[in-house]
Design an enzyme around this catalytic site. Sequence first.
Site, mmCIF file in Angstrom:
data_model
loop_
_atom_site.group_PDB
_atom_site.id
_atom_site.type_symbol
_atom_site.label_atom_id
_atom_site.label_comp_id
_atom_site.label_asym_id
_atom_site.label_seq_id
_atom_site.Cartn_x
_atom_site.Cartn_y
_atom_site.Cartn_z
ATOM 1 N N TYR A 11 44.199 -48.979 28.167
ATOM 2 C CA TYR A 11 44.040 -50.220 27.382
ATOM 3 C C TYR A 11 42.577 -50.599 27.187
ATOM 4 O O TYR A 11 42.296 -51.710 26.749
ATOM 5 C CB TYR A 11 44.702 -51.407 28.093
ATOM 6 C CG TYR A 11 46.059 -51.150 28.676
ATOM 7 C CD1 TYR A 11 47.174 -50.963 27.864
ATOM 8 C CD2 TYR A 11 46.240 -51.123 30.059
ATOM 9 C CE1 TYR A 11 48.426 -50.755 28.420
ATOM 10 C CE2 TYR A 11 47.497 -50.916 30.617
ATOM 11 C CZ TYR A 11 48.571 -50.725 29.784
ATOM 12 O OH TYR A 11 49.813 -50.521 30.342
ATOM 13 N N CYS A 39 39.415 -34.342 34.297
ATOM 14 C CA CYS A 39 38.789 -33.661 33.155
ATOM 15 C C CYS A 39 39.227 -34.257 31.823
ATOM 16 O O CYS A 39 39.967 -33.621 31.051
ATOM 17 C CB CYS A 39 39.096 -32.176 33.232
ATOM 18 S SG CYS A 39 38.465 -31.485 34.750
ATOM 19 N N GLU A 40 38.843 -35.460 31.579
ATOM 20 C CA GLU A 40 39.110 -36.169 30.324
ATOM 21 C C GLU A 40 37.945 -37.138 30.132
ATOM 22 O O GLU A 40 37.526 -37.777 31.104
ATOM 23 C CB GLU A 40 40.373 -37.036 30.427
ATOM 24 C CG GLU A 40 41.620 -36.309 30.812
ATOM 25 C CD GLU A 40 42.608 -36.177 29.669
ATOM 26 O OE1 GLU A 40 42.331 -36.658 28.547
ATOM 27 O OE2 GLU A 40 43.659 -35.579 29.921
ATOM 28 N N ARG A 66 51.868 -59.675 37.024
ATOM 29 C CA ARG A 66 50.407 -59.650 37.123
ATOM 30 C C ARG A 66 49.838 -60.882 37.844
ATOM 31 O O ARG A 66 49.001 -60.752 38.732
ATOM 32 C CB ARG A 66 49.833 -59.591 35.714
ATOM 33 C CG ARG A 66 48.336 -59.339 35.655
ATOM 34 C CD ARG A 66 47.814 -59.505 34.219
ATOM 35 N NE ARG A 66 48.603 -58.826 33.243
ATOM 36 C CZ ARG A 66 48.396 -57.587 32.799
ATOM 37 N NH1 ARG A 66 47.374 -56.897 33.249
ATOM 38 N NH2 ARG A 66 49.183 -57.057 31.895
ATOM 39 N N ARG A 107 44.483 -48.185 33.860
ATOM 40 C CA ARG A 107 44.301 -49.292 32.910
ATOM 41 C C ARG A 107 43.050 -49.158 32.020
ATOM 42 O O ARG A 107 43.148 -49.383 30.815
ATOM 43 C CB ARG A 107 44.303 -50.656 33.622
ATOM 44 C CG ARG A 107 45.601 -50.934 34.414
ATOM 45 C CD ARG A 107 45.758 -52.397 34.812
ATOM 46 N NE ARG A 107 46.102 -53.209 33.669
ATOM 47 C CZ ARG A 107 45.269 -53.997 33.056
ATOM 48 N NH1 ARG A 107 44.035 -54.158 33.500
ATOM 49 N NH2 ARG A 107 45.652 -54.679 31.996
ATOM 50 N N GLY A 152 54.293 -62.755 32.040
ATOM 51 C CA GLY A 152 53.282 -62.785 30.986
ATOM 52 C C GLY A 152 52.027 -63.571 31.250
ATOM 53 O O GLY A 152 51.031 -63.388 30.536
ATOM 54 N N PRO A 180 57.139 -63.422 36.956
ATOM 55 C CA PRO A 180 55.708 -63.082 36.990
ATOM 56 C C PRO A 180 55.453 -61.764 37.713
ATOM 57 O O PRO A 180 56.083 -61.474 38.726
ATOM 58 C CB PRO A 180 55.089 -64.249 37.772
ATOM 59 C CG PRO A 180 56.194 -64.747 38.649
ATOM 60 C CD PRO A 180 57.472 -64.507 37.901
ATOM 61 N N TYR A 226 49.687 -53.300 38.356
ATOM 62 C CA TYR A 226 49.606 -52.157 37.441
ATOM 63 C C TYR A 226 48.468 -51.196 37.817
ATOM 64 O O TYR A 226 47.834 -50.610 36.948
ATOM 65 C CB TYR A 226 49.493 -52.638 35.986
ATOM 66 C CG TYR A 226 50.591 -53.609 35.617
ATOM 67 C CD1 TYR A 226 51.912 -53.191 35.574
ATOM 68 C CD2 TYR A 226 50.315 -54.955 35.344
ATOM 69 C CE1 TYR A 226 52.937 -54.083 35.274
ATOM 70 C CE2 TYR A 226 51.335 -55.856 35.036
ATOM 71 C CZ TYR A 226 52.634 -55.409 35.007
ATOM 72 O OH TYR A 226 53.649 -56.297 34.710
HETATM 73 N N1 LLP Z 1 59.479 -59.289 32.660
HETATM 74 C C1 LLP Z 1 59.610 -58.257 31.806
HETATM 75 C C2 LLP Z 1 60.891 -58.052 31.136
HETATM 76 C C3 LLP Z 1 58.528 -57.398 31.570
HETATM 77 O O1 LLP Z 1 58.659 -56.392 30.707
HETATM 78 C C4 LLP Z 1 57.293 -57.615 32.244
HETATM 79 C C5 LLP Z 1 56.141 -56.725 32.036
HETATM 80 C C6 LLP Z 1 57.223 -58.697 33.152
HETATM 81 C C7 LLP Z 1 58.327 -59.521 33.323
HETATM 82 C C8 LLP Z 1 55.985 -58.996 33.936
HETATM 83 O O2 LLP Z 1 54.938 -59.378 33.119
HETATM 84 P P1 LLP Z 1 53.549 -59.885 33.736
HETATM 85 O O3 LLP Z 1 53.802 -61.209 34.426
HETATM 86 O O4 LLP Z 1 53.083 -58.855 34.684
HETATM 87 O O5 LLP Z 1 52.670 -60.023 32.555
HETATM 88 N N2 LLP Z 1 50.943 -51.930 32.366
HETATM 89 C C9 LLP Z 1 50.481 -53.087 31.635
HETATM 90 C C10 LLP Z 1 51.432 -54.258 31.723
HETATM 91 C C11 LLP Z 1 52.841 -53.941 31.259
HETATM 92 C C12 LLP Z 1 53.769 -55.123 31.368
HETATM 93 C C13 LLP Z 1 55.154 -54.732 31.048
HETATM 94 N N3 LLP Z 1 56.135 -55.744 31.226
HETATM 95 C C14 LLP Z 1 49.086 -53.421 32.115
HETATM 96 O O6 LLP Z 1 48.547 -52.733 32.992
HETATM 97 O O7 LLP Z 1 48.460 -54.353 31.592
#
Ligand code: LLP
Length: 418
Positions: A318, A345-346, A278, A314, A241, A276, A373
């Site tokens: 989003y 084509c969008e 992202r 992305r 997160g 982690p 991502y």
């Molecule tokens: N753990 C779990 C259970 C998760 O569902 C996720 C991400 C993470 C860890 C990793 O989270 P991070 O550190 O990457 O924030 N496609 C979206 C992001 C979807 C995240 C889903 N879960 C984007 O491009 O922003």
Amino acid sequence: MSPYFSYKNGLLYAEEVNLVDVATQAHTPCYVYSRHALIHNWQAFAEAFKTVPHRICYAVKANANLAILNLLAAQGAGFDIVSSGELERVLAAGGRADKIIFSGVAKQSAEILRAIEVGVGCFNVESVSELERIHTLAAREQKRVNIAIRINPNIDARTHPYIATGLSNNKFGIDRYDVVALYKKIQATMPYCQLTGIACHIGSQLTELGPFVETIECMLAVIAELKRAGITLKQIDMGGGLGVRYRDETPPAIAEYGRLLCEKLKESGLEIIIEPGRSLVADTGILLTRVEYLKQTRAKNFAIVDAGMNDLLRPALYEAWHPILPVVQHSDRPGVLYDVVGPVCESADFLGKNRLLALAEGDLIAIAGVGAYGACMSSNYNARPRAAEIMVDREKMYVIRERETVQDLFAWEKVLLC
Ligand code: LLP
């Protein structure tokens, strides 16, 4: 953007390789990653948690390329997975099964069985039905499996609603007020489930520490309740997160985030797990694309490039903002406001809007912050082969995923025999 991408004499480099050379050899569009940026981010996490027992389980969904998984495995990473596809990727890349956390709301029986077979480290369970299924399958296999319950703390991560996961109206986790009873039930009736931990993940791209603090307090309260009920755990999994800076966000540094978790959780004596995604990989990659056409309408200037929403979803999904940089700087040309759009084509097929750029047809541009991502969310929409992926390591470049061919796209299709 990571300092491993930088301009030298007006030309953008990934480490010691200039991106014009990459485009000449690998063609466009392609993803370009920096090996040292990845190692740098890994080390920042390792450093931030070094004073406490911990495990860093990279969230494979952020970028599942084997080369990236392999580099992280070599650093000693664990992995957070959400499918047997990700499981096989981790194993193929040399990751250790016992360092894998299996998350996700919809684990199928075959996936659970495969995870039991290879001996994954822990199942993070998201519903009572899933728990019962895991227990039945583990009993059938005569193997005890480690279980953590993912709690849903009903905390607002203050992020984009599509990537917030910790509110009670999200499908994720088990209500904080139901988990203690569930732990008791597991202990009393599920001998093949070994209760090892408690888990959470409240969302992605968090730019403040506040929601993490609230979540930790909630988790510690649950742990205290469990203790009173005679249930002691070994691990606390705080999920992923941590946000990154794409534009003007000011997310906490990895060190600051680590300090918070260590301070608040040290006393519990539990091993800290983090997942982690992202924050480990976002700034390690750029998407290299070429301007096909410049198109001026009465309303707008469009830079039409050879990468589209199928390559980088992305912005469309989003309305995410990513830096867009010229590969060759032209201080002599005037800047113009462009919508940078792709071939799909969008009208959602944009990579950036209202960007001040000095462009000519044929120019290369780099979309930054796409190591997470990016490639992993790409698709074949409009019958577009997925882009090549390149890893740069000082003055060397390696193709870590070949560009798909059009024939690859329909290799599994069949026509009716009539
Ligand atoms: N753990 C779990 C259970 C998760 O569902 C996720 C991400 C993470 C860890 C990793 O989270 P991070 O550190 O990457 O924030 N496609 C979206 C992001 C979807 C995240 C889903 N879960 C984007 O491009 O922003």
